[in-house]
Write an enzyme that holds these catalytic residues in place. Structure first.
Site, PDB file in Angstrom:
ATOM      1  N   HIS A  77      -0.067   0.448   8.310  1.00 18.13           N
ATOM      2  CA  HIS A  77       1.162  -0.073   7.791  1.00 18.13           C
ATOM      3  C   HIS A  77       2.194   0.339   9.179  1.00 18.13           C
ATOM      4  O   HIS A  77       2.316   1.364   9.676  1.00 18.13           O
ATOM      5  CB  HIS A  77       1.826   0.617   6.760  1.00 18.13           C
ATOM      6  CG  HIS A  77       2.983   0.018   6.016  1.00 18.13           C
ATOM      7  ND1 HIS A  77       4.361   0.568   6.194  1.00 18.13           N
ATOM      8  CD2 HIS A  77       3.106  -1.198   5.388  1.00 18.13           C
ATOM      9  CE1 HIS A  77       4.904  -0.057   5.543  1.00 18.13           C
ATOM     10  NE2 HIS A  77       4.454  -0.962   4.903  1.00 18.13           N
TER      11      HIS A  77
ATOM     12  N   LYS B 153       5.032   0.604  -5.845  1.00 23.89           N
ATOM     13  CA  LYS B 153       4.131  -0.236  -6.198  1.00 23.89           C
ATOM     14  C   LYS B 153       3.423  -0.079  -7.608  1.00 23.89           C
ATOM     15  O   LYS B 153       4.322  -0.117  -8.471  1.00 23.89           O
ATOM     16  CB  LYS B 153       3.113  -0.379  -5.098  1.00 23.89           C
ATOM     17  CG  LYS B 153       3.735  -0.987  -3.817  1.00 23.89           C
ATOM     18  CD  LYS B 153       3.504  -0.495  -2.523  1.00 23.89           C
ATOM     19  CE  LYS B 153       4.110  -0.994  -1.347  1.00 23.89           C
ATOM     20  NZ  LYS B 153       4.056  -0.557  -0.299  1.00 23.89           N
TER      21      LYS B 153
ATOM     22  N   SER C 296      -2.495  -2.862   3.214  1.00 21.29           N
ATOM     23  CA  SER C 296      -1.574  -3.620   2.463  1.00 21.29           C
ATOM     24  C   SER C 296      -1.510  -5.185   2.464  1.00 21.29           C
ATOM     25  O   SER C 296      -1.059  -6.169   1.732  1.00 21.29           O
ATOM     26  CB  SER C 296      -0.144  -3.228   2.983  1.00 21.29           C
ATOM     27  OG  SER C 296       0.078  -3.185   4.403  1.00 21.29           O
TER      28      SER C 296
ATOM     29  N   HIS D 148      -0.953   1.505  -2.020  1.00 20.23           N
ATOM     30  CA  HIS D 148      -1.478   0.549  -2.809  1.00 20.23           C
ATOM     31  C   HIS D 148      -2.713   0.973  -3.818  1.00 20.23           C
ATOM     32  O   HIS D 148      -3.060   0.080  -4.488  1.00 20.23           O
ATOM     33  CB  HIS D 148      -1.930  -0.918  -1.901  1.00 20.23           C
ATOM     34  CG  HIS D 148      -1.015  -1.456  -1.180  1.00 20.23           C
ATOM     35  ND1 HIS D 148      -0.015  -2.255  -1.497  1.00 20.23           N
ATOM     36  CD2 HIS D 148      -0.668  -1.082   0.039  1.00 20.23           C
ATOM     37  CE1 HIS D 148       1.025  -2.500  -0.605  1.00 20.23           C
ATOM     38  NE2 HIS D 148       0.750  -1.870   0.487  1.00 20.23           N
TER      39      HIS D 148
ATOM     40  N   GLU E 266      -4.945   3.955   5.731  1.00 21.28           N
ATOM     41  CA  GLU E 266      -4.581   3.811   4.306  1.00 21.28           C
ATOM     42  C   GLU E 266      -5.947   3.813   3.386  1.00 21.28           C
ATOM     43  O   GLU E 266      -7.015   3.415   3.611  1.00 21.28           O
ATOM     44  CB  GLU E 266      -4.001   2.304   4.183  1.00 21.28           C
ATOM     45  CG  GLU E 266      -2.680   2.345   5.126  1.00 21.28           C
ATOM     46  CD  GLU E 266      -2.244   0.888   5.261  1.00 21.28           C
ATOM     47  OE1 GLU E 266      -2.204   0.231   3.925  1.00 21.28           O
ATOM     48  OE2 GLU E 266      -1.409   0.616   5.995  1.00 21.28           O
TER      49      GLU E 266
ATOM     50  N   ASN F 195       4.707  -6.032  -5.943  1.00 20.79           N
ATOM     51  CA  ASN F 195       3.687  -4.973  -5.777  1.00 20.79           C
ATOM     52  C   ASN F 195       3.752  -4.120  -7.097  1.00 20.79           C
ATOM     53  O   ASN F 195       3.042  -3.023  -7.194  1.00 20.79           O
ATOM     54  CB  ASN F 195       3.880  -3.948  -4.599  1.00 20.79           C
ATOM     55  CG  ASN F 195       3.892  -4.673  -3.197  1.00 20.79           C
ATOM     56  OD1 ASN F 195       2.836  -5.695  -3.129  1.00 20.79           O
ATOM     57  ND2 ASN F 195       4.780  -4.412  -2.389  1.00 20.79           N
TER      58      ASN F 195
ATOM     59  N   ASP G 295      -2.450   7.218   3.502  1.00 27.57           N
ATOM     60  CA  ASP G 295      -1.421   6.660   2.955  1.00 27.57           C
ATOM     61  C   ASP G 295      -2.041   5.530   1.897  1.00 27.57           C
ATOM     62  O   ASP G 295      -2.383   4.524   2.219  1.00 27.57           O
ATOM     63  CB  ASP G 295      -0.545   5.980   4.040  1.00 27.57           C
ATOM     64  CG  ASP G 295       0.808   4.933   3.371  1.00 27.57           C
ATOM     65  OD1 ASP G 295       0.754   4.853   2.181  1.00 27.57           O
ATOM     66  OD2 ASP G 295       1.367   4.467   4.183  1.00 27.57           O
TER      67      ASP G 295
HETATM   68  C1  LIG Z   1       5.046  -0.296   0.961  1.00 29.42           C
HETATM   69  C2  LIG Z   1       4.378   0.583   1.834  1.00 29.42           C
HETATM   70  C3  LIG Z   1       5.101   1.759   2.521  1.00 29.42           C
HETATM   71  C4  LIG Z   1       6.324   2.021   2.380  1.00 29.42           C
HETATM   72  O1  LIG Z   1       6.771   2.500   1.163  1.00 29.42           O
HETATM   73  P1  LIG Z   1       8.160   2.313   0.612  1.00 29.42           P
HETATM   74  O2  LIG Z   1       8.266   3.361  -0.479  1.00 29.42           O
HETATM   75  O3  LIG Z   1       8.306   0.951   0.129  1.00 29.42           O
HETATM   76  O4  LIG Z   1       9.205   2.383   1.801  1.00 29.42           O
HETATM   77  C5  LIG Z   1       4.194   2.664   3.177  1.00 29.42           C
HETATM   78  N1  LIG Z   1       3.008   2.514   3.347  1.00 29.42           N
HETATM   79  C6  LIG Z   1       2.127   1.443   2.949  1.00 29.42           C
HETATM   80  C7  LIG Z   1       0.783   1.524   3.260  1.00 29.42           C
HETATM   81  C8  LIG Z   1       2.956   0.630   2.310  1.00 29.42           C
HETATM   82  O5  LIG Z   1       2.317  -0.671   1.668  1.00 29.42           O
END
Ligand SMILES: *Cc1c(COP(=O)(O)O)cnc(C)c1O
Length: 385
Positions: free
Chosen positions: A133, A236, A179, A207, A175, A47, A204
């Site tokens: 997620h 990421k 993801s 990405h 999101e 990522n 969130d």
């Molecule tokens: C990767 C991810 C997370 C977790 O984040 P980390 O910092 O790896 O714990 C949370 N939400 C989404 C949408 C993700 O893709």
């Protein structure tokens, strides 16, 4: 049933479903190449979308930070672990994204758990996109609030769910870029619905941040939307790890009182905060723009090539380009055949994705070269024969 029997039955179930997960040791797993057991693979699994995990300036910032602050923060932010490096990074993030406050967390997983559990009570309702997620859905499941899920990106269904009687407050969760599918949420439409019903929106953007939009400000800014709660993660596009929640003054102060992940957990190492500031600087610079443009050209090149192959592609215009295969075993076989051609790809199977949609989750990054994309397409072509 004994502990031993219970655990073995669970493991057998996973093996029987071809869904048994194992980790593979690598010498290096981010950047253009993944190296393992003396072999080098072109890496389509990480990522690290902008290729910043090995950026010399950022590596040096971490080293300088460690020389100045040591390697650990020594405590939670409430005790002695909130350094000038943490404060500077929070201010830079808030300024970049146009929010009054930013609060740092050690991971996106922790940030989602903290925010949702601190805010939601038993009379409240969480309305979440079905494909959210695991860190969001799990937090929602564990919270005393009611959880309702709406079909992926389905605004009318969201609206109908929000209309159902609720004596407390409502929080909508989605999101920026999904993801596993790589597609985007219609944030403007969703936010307008939420606002009409006095419901807050949590986005969130794990990405999207760093990768999408002007100066890499992410999906929400790109779509002209300002959610009440914006979660950004640094594992990421930033190429490091950690996360932040962007919010109002009052919500930040509230989190500092009630978010247990902030109060009872050691803050990130200050050197990491220094490295994150350096990463943010690159993301906002011309170099960041050039990296995003390079990535966009690879996404177009790949999607164009995929149209001639017998695989289902998604609407994704992001760095996440899933090739949906359907069957678990076929996905594993395809991943294996690409690996034999020197390409590292990951097969994603249920329960991470819905039954019958096993896929290769390919990620393109700014550290690739055009010939990498062509080689990937050629290998998919041969494997599909
Ligand atoms: C990767 C991810 C997370 C977790 O984040 P980390 O910092 O790896 O714990 C949370 N939400 C989404 C949408 C993700 O893709």
């Amino acid at each position: 049933m004994t502990w031993h029997e219970r655990i073995n039955i669970a493991l057998e179930g996973r093996r029987a479903a071809e869904a048994f997960r194992v980790r593979k040791v690598v010498e290096n797993g981010a950047g253009r190449f993944l190296s393992r057991e003396g072999l080098r693979f072109c890496n389509f699994s990480s990522n690290d979308y902008l290729g910043l995990s090995q950026h010399p300036q950022i590596v040096r910032a971490w080293q300088d930070g460690a020389a100045r602050y040591g390697v650990g923060s020594g405590g939670s932010g409430h005790v002695s672990g909130y350094t000038t490096a943490h404060q500077a990074l929070e201010e830079q993030l808030a300024d970049w994204l146009g929010y009054p406050r930013a609060l740092l967390f050690i991971s996106g997983f922790a940030a989602n758990q903290a925010v949702i559990t601190a805010l939601m009570g038993k009379d409240d309702r969480i309305v979440a996109d079905r494909l959210s997620h695991a860190s969001l859905l799990e937090a929602a499941n564990l919270s005393p609030a009611q959880l309702r899920r709406f079909a992926h990106n389905d605004a009318p269904q969201l609206s109908a769910l929000l209309d159902k009687p609720c004596t407390g407050q409502q929080l909508m969760v989605t999101e920026g870029v999904f993801s596993m599918d790589g597609d985007s949420a219609p944030l403007g439409e969703l936010h307008a619905i939420a606002q009409k019903k006095n419901c807050w929106m949590l986005v969130d953007d794990a990405h999207g941040i760093g990768v999408m939009g002007d100066e890499g400000r992410g999906s929400a800014h790109h779509q002209g939307v300002k959610p009440e709660l914006l979660v950004v993660t640094f594992g990421k596009g930033f190429g490091i790890s950690g996360a932040a929640v962007l919010c109002s003054e009052a919500v930040a102060d509230y989190q500092l009182q009630f978010a247990r992940h902030l109060i009872y957990s050691t803050s990130m190492p200050p050197a990491q905060a220094v490295a994150l500031s350096a990463s943010l600087k690159v993301i906002r610079s011309e170099e960041g723009t050039a990296r995003r443009e390079k990535l966009t050209s690879y996404i177009q090149r790949f999607r164009q090539g995929l149209t001639t192959l017998p695989f289902q592609r998604t609407d994704s215009l992001s760095a996440i380009q899933p090739v949906i295969v359907g069957d678990n075993r076929r996905a594993l076989r395809l991943a294996q055949s690409l690996r034999e051609k020197g390409m590292w790809v990951t097969a994603i199977r249920p329960p991470t994705v819905p039954e019958g949609t096993a896929r290769l989750r390919l990620t393109l990054t700014a550290s690739h070269e055009p010939e990498d994309i062509d080689a990937l397409l050629e290998a998919l072509h041969v494997a599909s024969q």
